[in-house]
Every structure is written in C-alpha cells, then in structure tokens.
Design an enzyme around this catalytic site. Structure first.
Site, PDB file in Angstrom:
ATOM      1  N   LYS A   1      -8.223  -0.860  -9.203  1.00  0.00           N
ATOM      2  CA  LYS A   1      -8.883  -1.463  -8.038  1.00  0.00           C
ATOM      3  C   LYS A   1     -10.051  -0.594  -7.574  1.00  0.00           C
ATOM      4  O   LYS A   1      -9.956   0.626  -7.538  1.00  0.00           O
ATOM      5  CB  LYS A   1      -7.875  -1.603  -6.893  1.00  0.00           C
ATOM      6  CG  LYS A   1      -8.424  -2.232  -5.620  1.00  0.00           C
ATOM      7  CD  LYS A   1      -7.310  -2.376  -4.594  1.00  0.00           C
ATOM      8  CE  LYS A   1      -7.799  -3.070  -3.330  1.00  0.00           C
ATOM      9  NZ  LYS A   1      -8.779  -2.253  -2.581  1.00  0.00           N
TER      10      LYS A   1
ATOM     11  N   TYR B   1      -2.047   5.693  -4.960  1.00  0.00           N
ATOM     12  CA  TYR B   1      -3.169   6.602  -5.174  1.00  0.00           C
ATOM     13  C   TYR B   1      -2.681   7.732  -6.077  1.00  0.00           C
ATOM     14  O   TYR B   1      -1.479   8.014  -6.144  1.00  0.00           O
ATOM     15  CB  TYR B   1      -3.667   7.197  -3.857  1.00  0.00           C
ATOM     16  CG  TYR B   1      -4.364   6.225  -2.947  1.00  0.00           C
ATOM     17  CD1 TYR B   1      -5.731   5.984  -3.061  1.00  0.00           C
ATOM     18  CD2 TYR B   1      -3.665   5.555  -1.948  1.00  0.00           C
ATOM     19  CE1 TYR B   1      -6.380   5.100  -2.213  1.00  0.00           C
ATOM     20  CE2 TYR B   1      -4.301   4.667  -1.101  1.00  0.00           C
ATOM     21  CZ  TYR B   1      -5.659   4.447  -1.238  1.00  0.00           C
ATOM     22  OH  TYR B   1      -6.292   3.564  -0.392  1.00  0.00           O
TER      23      TYR B   1
ATOM     24  N   HIS C   1     -13.546  -1.675  -1.534  1.00  0.00           N
ATOM     25  CA  HIS C   1     -12.536  -1.039  -0.677  1.00  0.00           C
ATOM     26  C   HIS C   1     -12.640  -1.550   0.756  1.00  0.00           C
ATOM     27  O   HIS C   1     -12.427  -0.816   1.720  1.00  0.00           O
ATOM     28  CB  HIS C   1     -12.694   0.489  -0.708  1.00  0.00           C
ATOM     29  CG  HIS C   1     -11.417   1.243  -0.451  1.00  0.00           C
ATOM     30  ND1 HIS C   1     -10.545   1.580  -1.444  1.00  0.00           N
ATOM     31  CD2 HIS C   1     -10.870   1.719   0.693  1.00  0.00           C
ATOM     32  CE1 HIS C   1      -9.520   2.237  -0.934  1.00  0.00           C
ATOM     33  NE2 HIS C   1      -9.688   2.328   0.361  1.00  0.00           N
TER      34      HIS C   1
ATOM     35  N   SER D   1       0.822  -1.205   0.000  1.00  0.00           N
ATOM     36  CA  SER D   1       0.000   0.000   0.000  1.00  0.00           C
ATOM     37  C   SER D   1       0.857   1.256   0.000  1.00  0.00           C
ATOM     38  O   SER D   1       1.915   1.317   0.627  1.00  0.00           O
ATOM     39  CB  SER D   1      -0.910   0.000   1.229  1.00  0.00           C
ATOM     40  OG  SER D   1      -1.562   1.248   1.383  1.00  0.00           O
TER      41      SER D   1
ATOM     42  N   THR E   1      -5.722   2.491  -7.209  1.00  0.00           N
ATOM     43  CA  THR E   1      -6.999   2.543  -6.492  1.00  0.00           C
ATOM     44  C   THR E   1      -7.718   3.842  -6.831  1.00  0.00           C
ATOM     45  O   THR E   1      -7.146   4.925  -6.696  1.00  0.00           O
ATOM     46  CB  THR E   1      -6.780   2.444  -4.978  1.00  0.00           C
ATOM     47  OG1 THR E   1      -6.248   1.150  -4.677  1.00  0.00           O
ATOM     48  CG2 THR E   1      -8.086   2.616  -4.225  1.00  0.00           C
TER      49      THR E   1
END
Length: 378
Positions: free
Chosen positions: A246, A145, A270, A122, A171
């Site tokens: 995603k 992100y 999510h 992440s 994402t």
C-alpha cells in the site's frame, strides 16, 4: 483546548433522518466528535494539499449516461485475488477508531460483518487485532508496518495469521511523519485511554547510528529505517498469506512490485498524510494500470465519498476501492449502525451509477464510461 473535551452529542442508536447520502456523515461528524479529534482525522500532512487533491481529482471526470441497456441482471459482486466479495468497497486501515467512538475498531468490525464488507485492520488500532478479528466477518485483512526489529514484525504477522486475517497489506509510504497542521492548530494530543495496543511490548523507535557531524536527521536519520526491497521480499517469505503493498503512486514502482510477486497493490497517497503535494492516487491510477497490465489486482484508496467516486475509480483501473475517513465520520454519528448504513448507501449509489451508465456488472465499468472535463477552480 482539553483533549478530553466530550463530543457535542453521544452516538445515536438510530440513523438521523437527514442522512440521505453517504457523504452526509461527513457533515454531521462535527456534532459528534471532539474538535481536536476531528482535526486530527480530517487533516493531512503539511498544508493539506494532497488531502484536497484526493477530493478534487474526481471532479475532472463526468460519467456518460447510456440508453436502452438491459441491466436487469445487474449486481456489484467482484472476485479479487481468488476470493468473492458482495461489492467492491473495503474499509481502509485507519488509526485509532476510539477517537470517533468508544467502541473503536471492534464497533467498526461489527458493521463490516453485518454488511459483508472486508475490513483492513490497522496496526495502529486502539483495539487489539485479535478483538477486531473476533468481531469482523470472515473477510478481514491486516495492515502492518515494518518495525525496527524483524522479530517484532514477524510476531505481528503470526498474530494476524492466528486471528484469521486473509491477507497482509504492507504500508511502505510513510517513513517520515510530516506534521498535521490542522491537528497542531487544534492542540490535538492522543487521549490517555487511546493507544496503539497492537504495538505494546514492541520496539517502535528506530535506532540511528551516526556522529551527527553534518548528517541529516532525514537522509541519515529517518530514512535509514525506511522499508527496502529486501524487507518486501522478507515479509513475503515469512507468511503464507497474500501480501499487498500500500502507498504506490509511481508506475515504475508498481511494475517492480508486480515483478517481485506481490498479490496486489493499493494505489494511495496515504490519505494525504505522507508527502504533502503528492498527487491523488486517482490521477496516477490509469498510468499504473497501463504499466502493470490487466491481471494484477489494484485497490484505490483516497477521497472516496460517494458511489460515483467509486465508479470513477473502477473505470480508471481499480478492482476495488477502500473507504477511509468516511467510516470514522459514520462511526462517530451512529456507531456500527452508522458505518453499516454508510456502506449500504455507497453500494446503492454505485448501483445507481452503474444502472444509469448501462453497466450491469463491475467488469463492464471501463474508461469509456467517463468523459474528461476541466477541474473546477474555486
């Protein structure tokens, strides 16, 4: 309640004797994790409707046992987007592993390497993407992100490439952060020694123009910086790595992404941490598979707690599944050993389902292996 309240027990160096299934780690985690940390990890946005939906969605399907099938040549190997994997379990991108264990993402990465599992790291990690990559196995992906300044997003992509990540999982489904009521009730605050270290030096706060005269802080505010189709195309043009997207729940969005040339899609709500009341990814997975066809790789993410859950997701159209919260529960109990053991149990549970359902390989799992049944009402 203090946010630095220590866990009730330190992580173990051995597997607890009462762990008999992967899901048992969820039951033990409260004994090893600070209550406010547990509330943040286990909770979702709003009232937790989508978190609950992720779990209960699996109850509407039963697995047909099949008789007299030769599965002596069976295995769990898959080929996904041109790469071979020992099994279809991935570690989903989850923020701030140090809330569960002092070793953070590096400790989780050690487990992924030990058990031949692809870890999707992440952006919001408490360990740098470089340190995580160094501890992980060769199968490692990175989840960024989109940041307010493209130069900062590009720097993240370049760092991921340099660190040897094999794919990008972008994402796009959380432009608005809805309050986690469980975390609020537990008075959760991020500890001073835990932060999103990958984002240091980057501008992460969108700048919204407007005079405020009748403008919405959501429509003209937060959504002004939301990802766009132009952003998707830009990311794909800036990296040689395959780009997955995603957070997809609608078949029309999945088709548009396929047509845009993405490498794959992660069907996910999510973890119930975006729109509260969104459907479980499992509920929409068959429609998305039907819409995009057989060739586009799909990963399922949401509520996986057992090998039978994974079997059902694979039967409904997924090529692989990603495990989220369960990895942090196992991490809190026994560190890297716990995560590796949890993954081993998941794989064995899947093997049992496959053998009893007469499926010797992952490719033999299909919709015909499942029987719909009424969802339980408590």
């Amino acid at each position: 309640m203090s946010t630095t309240t220590p866990p009730l027990a330190l992580p173990l160096s051995v597997i607890p004797a009462d762990i008999r299934s992967a899901q048992d780690y969820a039951a033990l985690a409260p004994h090893f994790m600070a209550p406010s940390h547990l509330a943040y990890i286990s909770g979702g946005s709003g009232y937790g409707l989508s978190v609950a939906a992720n779990v209960t969605a699996f109850e509407q399907w039963a697995i047909y046992p099949r008789l007299l099938r030769d599965v002596s040549h069976g295995h769990t190997r898959i080929r996904l987007a041109g790469d071979d994997y020992a099994h279809p379990f991935f570690l989903a991108p989850v923020a701030f592993h140090k809330l569960a264990h002092a070793g953070g993402e590096v400790e989780t990465a050690r487990a992924a390497q030990a058990i031949d599992t692809c870890m999707i790291a992440s952006t919001q990690s408490a360990c740098s993407l470089e340190d995580t990559a160094a501890a992980a196995g060769p199968q490692r992906w990175f989840q960024p992100y989109l940041l307010p300044q493209r130069a900062h997003t590009l720097d993240l992509l370049r760092r991921a490439e340099a660190a040897g990540y094999r794919a990008i999982v972008l994402t796009v489904d959380a432009p608005i952060q809805v309050a986690n009521r469980r975390a609020l009730a537990a008075r959760f605050q991020l500890p001073s020694d835990v932060s999103a270290v990958n984002l240091r030096g980057y501008d992460t706060m969108p700048r919204f123009a407007g005079n405020g005269d009748g403008e919405s802080r959501f429509f003209q505010g937060a959504m002004r910086g939301a990802p766009s189709w132009d952003d998707i195309r830009w990311v794909m043009s800036q990296t040689t790595l395959p780009v997955w997207v995603k957070g997809v729940l609608h078949p029309d969005d999945a088709v548009a992404l396929r047509d845009a040339g993405v490498a794959g899609i992660a069907v996910s709500n999510h973890g119930g941490r975006s729109l509260d009341g969104a459907p479980s990814g499992l509920d929409v997975l068959p429609a998305i598979r039907a819409a995009v066809g057989a060739d586009l790789p799909l990963m399922y993410d949401g509520g996986i707690q057992s090998g039978s859950d994974a079997f059902k997701a694979l039967a409904l159209g997924a090529n692989a599944v990603a495990v989220g919260r369960l990895q942090l529960y196992a991490l809190s109990v026994a560190g890297a050993l716990g995560v590796a053991h949890m993954l081993k149990l998941l794989r064995e549970e899947l093997e049992i389902c496959m053998a009893m359902a007469g499926c010797a390989t992952i490719s033999e799992i299909n919709r015909g292996a499942l029987l719909p049944q009424a969802r339980r009402r408590d």
